[in-house]
Design a protein around this motif. Sequence first.
Motif, PDB file in Angstrom:
ATOM      1  N   PRO A 219       1.208  -1.353  -0.163  1.00  0.00           N
ATOM      2  CA  PRO A 219       0.283  -0.486   0.383  1.00  0.00           C
ATOM      3  C   PRO A 219       0.848   0.923  -0.189  1.00  0.00           C
ATOM      4  N   ALA A 220       0.960   1.704  -1.149  1.00  0.00           N
ATOM      5  CA  ALA A 220       2.473   2.669  -1.106  1.00  0.00           C
ATOM      6  C   ALA A 220       1.570   4.624  -1.519  1.00  0.00           C
ATOM      7  N   ASP A 221       0.345   4.445  -1.116  1.00  0.00           N
ATOM      8  CA  ASP A 221       0.207   6.179  -0.999  1.00  0.00           C
ATOM      9  C   ASP A 221      -1.016   5.626  -0.062  1.00  0.00           C
ATOM     10  N   GLY A 222      -1.349   5.279   0.654  1.00  0.00           N
ATOM     11  CA  GLY A 222      -2.683   4.738   1.179  1.00  0.00           C
ATOM     12  C   GLY A 222      -4.245   5.021   1.170  1.00  0.00           C
ATOM     13  N   GLU A 223      -4.543   5.350  -0.476  1.00  0.00           N
ATOM     14  CA  GLU A 223      -5.650   4.565  -0.599  1.00  0.00           C
ATOM     15  C   GLU A 223      -5.880   2.644  -1.413  1.00  0.00           C
ATOM     16  N   LEU A 224      -4.748   1.815  -0.295  1.00  0.00           N
ATOM     17  CA  LEU A 224      -4.827   0.881  -0.435  1.00  0.00           C
ATOM     18  C   LEU A 224      -4.906  -0.163   1.518  1.00  0.00           C
ATOM     19  N   THR A 225      -4.862  -0.625   1.479  1.00  0.00           N
ATOM     20  CA  THR A 225      -4.439  -1.205   3.095  1.00  0.00           C
ATOM     21  C   THR A 225      -3.949  -1.931   3.387  1.00  0.00           C
ATOM     22  N   GLU A 226      -4.409  -3.293   1.975  1.00  0.00           N
ATOM     23  CA  GLU A 226      -3.877  -4.356   1.625  1.00  0.00           C
ATOM     24  C   GLU A 226      -3.478  -4.346   0.370  1.00  0.00           C
ATOM     25  N   VAL A 227      -2.751  -4.998   0.162  1.00  0.00           N
ATOM     26  CA  VAL A 227      -2.144  -5.800  -1.524  1.00  0.00           C
ATOM     27  C   VAL A 227      -1.809  -7.155  -2.087  1.00  0.00           C
ATOM     28  N   ASP A 228      -1.851  -7.643  -3.045  1.00  0.00           N
ATOM     29  CA  ASP A 228      -1.501  -9.011  -3.413  1.00  0.00           C
ATOM     30  C   ASP A 228      -1.653  -9.811  -4.323  1.00  0.00           C
ATOM     31  N   TRP A 229      -1.202 -10.608  -4.593  1.00  0.00           N
ATOM     32  CA  TRP A 229      -0.976 -11.676  -5.905  1.00  0.00           C
ATOM     33  C   TRP A 229      -2.038 -12.159  -5.702  1.00  0.00           C
ATOM     34  N   PHE A 230      -2.833 -12.365  -6.653  1.00  0.00           N
ATOM     35  CA  PHE A 230      -3.791 -14.140  -6.045  1.00  0.00           C
ATOM     36  C   PHE A 230      -3.961 -14.593  -7.466  1.00  0.00           C
ATOM     37  N   ALA A 231      -4.047 -16.266  -7.664  1.00  0.00           N
ATOM     38  CA  ALA A 231      -4.610 -16.948  -8.492  1.00  0.00           C
ATOM     39  C   ALA A 231      -6.321 -16.734  -8.399  1.00  0.00           C
ATOM     40  N   LEU A 232      -7.047 -16.760 -10.131  1.00  0.00           N
ATOM     41  CA  LEU A 232      -7.803 -16.301 -10.151  1.00  0.00           C
ATOM     42  C   LEU A 232      -8.797 -17.499  -9.202  1.00  0.00           C
ATOM     43  N   SER A 233      -8.175 -18.354  -8.810  1.00  0.00           N
ATOM     44  CA  SER A 233      -9.736 -19.729  -8.313  1.00  0.00           C
ATOM     45  C   SER A 233      -9.255 -19.299  -6.170  1.00  0.00           C
ATOM     46  N   ALA A 234      -8.687 -17.869  -6.477  1.00  0.00           N
ATOM     47  CA  ALA A 234      -8.539 -17.558  -4.677  1.00  0.00           C
ATOM     48  C   ALA A 234      -8.461 -16.420  -4.366  1.00  0.00           C
ATOM     49  N   LEU A 235      -9.056 -15.463  -5.748  1.00  0.00           N
ATOM     50  CA  LEU A 235      -9.657 -14.160  -5.483  1.00  0.00           C
ATOM     51  C   LEU A 235     -10.443 -13.628  -4.159  1.00  0.00           C
TER      52      LEU A 235
END
Length: 157
Positions: free
Chosen positions: A114-130
């Motif tokens: 989360p670089a600018d405060g707009e997001l609290t979490e961010v990560d990579w997900f497989a389509l089956s595990a969104l």
Amino acid sequence: MATPDFVVSLRERIGHAPLPLVGVTAVIVRGDEVLVGRRADNGAWQCVSGIVDPGEEPADAAVREALEEAGIVVRATRLALVQQLDRITYANGDQVDYLDLVFRCEWLSGDPHPADGELTEVDWFALSALPDVDDFHRRKIAAALSGEASAVFFGGR
């Protein structure tokens, strides 16, 4: 990131009246994974998005938003979806009509955070595990991953 200065300036002139803006959504792909983040304002999981600045190329805006929001470097590879969003009325009464341009983007470098405060979490997900991504944003992801050479356009609604 706060509301862009050009929007603040326009709001001083037009008040809460509907404002047409161009927005971008970056569906960022790394191998078999997609980057999604949890928004700070409403807790929803979705792809990186933002407003195109005056004079800015939309694909460049998608790349900029990925760096600003998630701290990663990407390349926009394809316009995947063009859609007019339903009018949004914000809590302060401001009304906005967004034309949303969805780009498929390929990850180049960086570890998402989360670089600018707009997001609290961010990560990579497989389509089956969104995580809990709603159908509206899943449609954007599907369009970007479809393999179609042309963008999808909606009309006649």
